[in-house]
Design an enzyme around this catalytic site. Structure first.
Site, PDB file in Angstrom:
ATOM      1  N   LYS A 182      16.485 -18.884  18.405  1.00  0.00           N
ATOM      2  CA  LYS A 182      15.578 -18.506  19.493  1.00  0.00           C
ATOM      3  C   LYS A 182      15.474 -17.004  19.768  1.00  0.00           C
ATOM      4  CE  LYS A 182      13.856 -22.348  20.618  1.00  0.00           C
ATOM      5  NZ  LYS A 182      13.191 -22.382  19.301  1.00  0.00           N
ATOM      6  N   TYR A 232      13.097 -26.874  19.914  1.00  0.00           N
ATOM      7  CA  TYR A 232      13.309 -26.148  18.660  1.00  0.00           C
ATOM      8  C   TYR A 232      12.018 -25.502  18.166  1.00  0.00           C
ATOM      9  CZ  TYR A 232      15.367 -24.836  14.221  1.00  0.00           C
ATOM     10  OH  TYR A 232      15.833 -24.095  13.155  1.00  0.00           O
ATOM     11  N   PRO A 253      22.891 -17.835  18.063  1.00  0.00           N
ATOM     12  CA  PRO A 253      21.819 -18.052  17.080  1.00  0.00           C
ATOM     13  C   PRO A 253      21.515 -19.516  16.744  1.00  0.00           C
ATOM     14  CG  PRO A 253      23.806 -17.212  16.014  1.00  0.00           C
ATOM     15  CD  PRO A 253      24.060 -17.152  17.477  1.00  0.00           C
ATOM     16  N   TYR A 280      21.915 -28.205   9.854  1.00  0.00           N
ATOM     17  CA  TYR A 280      22.872 -27.787  10.894  1.00  0.00           C
ATOM     18  C   TYR A 280      24.017 -28.778  10.829  1.00  0.00           C
ATOM     19  CZ  TYR A 280      19.357 -24.705  13.039  1.00  0.00           C
ATOM     20  OH  TYR A 280      18.440 -23.704  13.286  1.00  0.00           O
ATOM     21  N   HIS A 327       8.163 -25.841   7.927  1.00  0.00           N
ATOM     22  CA  HIS A 327       9.153 -26.919   7.912  1.00  0.00           C
ATOM     23  C   HIS A 327       8.818 -27.929   9.008  1.00  0.00           C
ATOM     24  CE1 HIS A 327      12.744 -25.045   5.542  1.00  0.00           C
ATOM     25  NE2 HIS A 327      11.598 -24.932   4.914  1.00  0.00           N
TER      26      HIS A 327
END
Ligand code: FAD
Ligand code: DHB
Length: 389
Positions: free
Chosen positions: A296, A384, A292, A200, A72
């Site tokens: 990570k 990220y 979460p 998100y 991704h």
């Protein structure tokens, strides 16, 4: 029995460590409290950093990950009906890989078994002895029979509820913790993902996350109350709530279906220091937990395993203690940055019970800053996809 390293815990940390040690000619025995099927049945992480993928390659277990994982290059961030994309490729040149923790664990078990590694399941009463001496040993029982393994080192990879962390005396150990006033209700369903990247989403009704495992396996989460139980949520109630929390364009196209797994995870930030005591080293959730939101948890476990397997290799190959003496410091330096990112991203995206109108405005301003500012997007993307190690 005798081995070089006793690994307590047959989750991803313990298995990856054991397999990497094997590649370097170092012997280990893995002790797991549950059965293999139980470990493989736990649905957890889905997003792997490149650093994790590199370690799987080094461990010789990345073929299926490369064949079946999905790269991704970005993620969507939504706030009510507004939505924007963080472009990992443009900001960092590095993608993340979507490949379930269950599959990672399965690949590692297969590799350990193919190499004739010793994995002992259903262990009870695992106890670490003399970790502060040069001759540590571990006792445990299986089917009521007590056993003993002498070793050079003990790796505590037994997760948050394991025994290894507790073996470090309280006079030495310090714990840092933040508990969040909500949980995540997650479901897995055999339906096509609502979008080809993760979403998100921060909404008035609380956070939601749209994730996936493959073209026909979706993973969705919604922020829920800590007092909720999975049985309180029928599938239709879950889908209806998810639709209310993601932008209408996605809600209108969401394909729903029966859940094949449903569970609630509490959210917690936790770090224990130091991560070593004598010849005992902690790895992964045994030493730290993140909420979460930043994906990570598994990825911080892998940086611990990276530092520890290098340190043990240097010890056995060159007689050097530098790596093992510096393990806790090296691991914690990266862990605290992942803790910071996970705390920040969680604070940005969730609704908190005591949030004032002022707090909401600040949250909205920060998301808008992220939407419009490339430096902020770069900082988010770098964290990220994973800080270097
Ligand atoms: P565990 O997976 O907890 O493994 C520890 C093992 O030790 C277990 O098998 C346990 O049975 C065994 N054990 C415990 N006690 C003993 C004992 N006394 N003796 C012997 N064995 C023992 N992370 C990410 O990076 N990305 C994500 O997208 C992500 N999503 C998540 C979603 C959810 C819903 C949850 C709950 C977690 C998520 N995580 C994610 C976190 C990730 O799953 C964990 O960080 C990861 O499992 C840690 O691996 P571990 O091997 O250190 O610990
Ligand atoms: C998943 C879990 C996460 O915590 C996250 O941030 C992203 C994806 C998942 O299970 O797919």
């Amino acid at each position: 029995m005798r081995t070089q390293v006793v690994v307590i815990g047959g989750g991803p940390s313990g298995l990856l460590l054991s397999q990497l040690l094997h590649v370097h000619g170092i012997d280990s025995i893995v002790l797991e409290r549950k059965t293999k099927d139980y470990v493989l049945g736990r649905i957890r992480a889905g997003v792997l950093e490149q650093g994790f993928v590199n370690l799987m390659e080094k461990a010789g277990v990345a073929d299926r990950l490369h064949a079946e994982g999905f790269e991704h290059d970005g993620t969507l961030i939504a706030f009510d009906d507004d939505c924007f994309r963080i472009d990992f490729n443009a900001q960092t040149g590095t993608p993340v890989v979507i490949y379930g923790q269950t599959e990672v664990t399965r690949d590692l078990y297969e590799a350990r078994e193919a190499a004739g590694g010793t994995l002992i399941f259903n262990t009870e009463d695992v106890t670490i002895h003399d970790a502060d001496t040069d001759h540590p040993f571990v006792t445990y029982s299986v089917d009521g029979q007590e056993q003993r393994i002498d070793a050079d080192f003990v790796a505590g990879c037994d997760g948050f509820h394991g025994v290894s962390r507790q073996a470090i005396p309280l006079s030495v150990r310090r714990e840092y913790e933040k508990v969040y006033p909500f949980g995540w209700l997650g479901i897995l369903s055999e339906t096509p993902p609502v979008h080809d990247e993760l979403i998100y989403s921060s909404s008035r009704r609380g956070f939601a996350l749209c994730s996936m495992r493959n073209e026909n396996l979706s993973r969705y989460y919604i922020q829920c109350s800590l007092s909720d139980s999975p049985d309180d949520w029928t599938d239709s109630a879950f889908w209806a709530e998810l639709k209310r929390r993601i932008p209408k364009t996605f809600a209108d196209h969401l394909v729903t279906g029966p859940s094949i797994e449903k569970s609630i995870a509490p959210l917690r930030s936790f770090v224990t220091e130091p991560m070593q005591w004598g010849r005992l080293f902690l790895c992964g959730d045994a030493a730290h937990i993140v909420p979460p939101t930043g994906a990570k948890g598994l990825n911080t476990a892998s940086s611990d395993v990276y530092y520890l397997h290098n340190a043990l290799r240097d010890y056995y190959d060159h007689g050097s203690r530098d790596g093992i003496d510096a393990y806790s410091q090296n691991a914690l330096t990266r862990i605290w940055k992942a803790e910071r990112f996970s705390w920040w991203f969680s604070s940005l995206m969730h609704r908190f019970p005591d949030q004032s109108e002022f707090d909401l405005k600040i949250q909205r301003a920060e998301i808008d800053f992220l939407r419009t500012n490339t430096a902020a997007q770069k900082a988010m993307a770098e964290n990220y996809v994973g800080l270097p190690y």
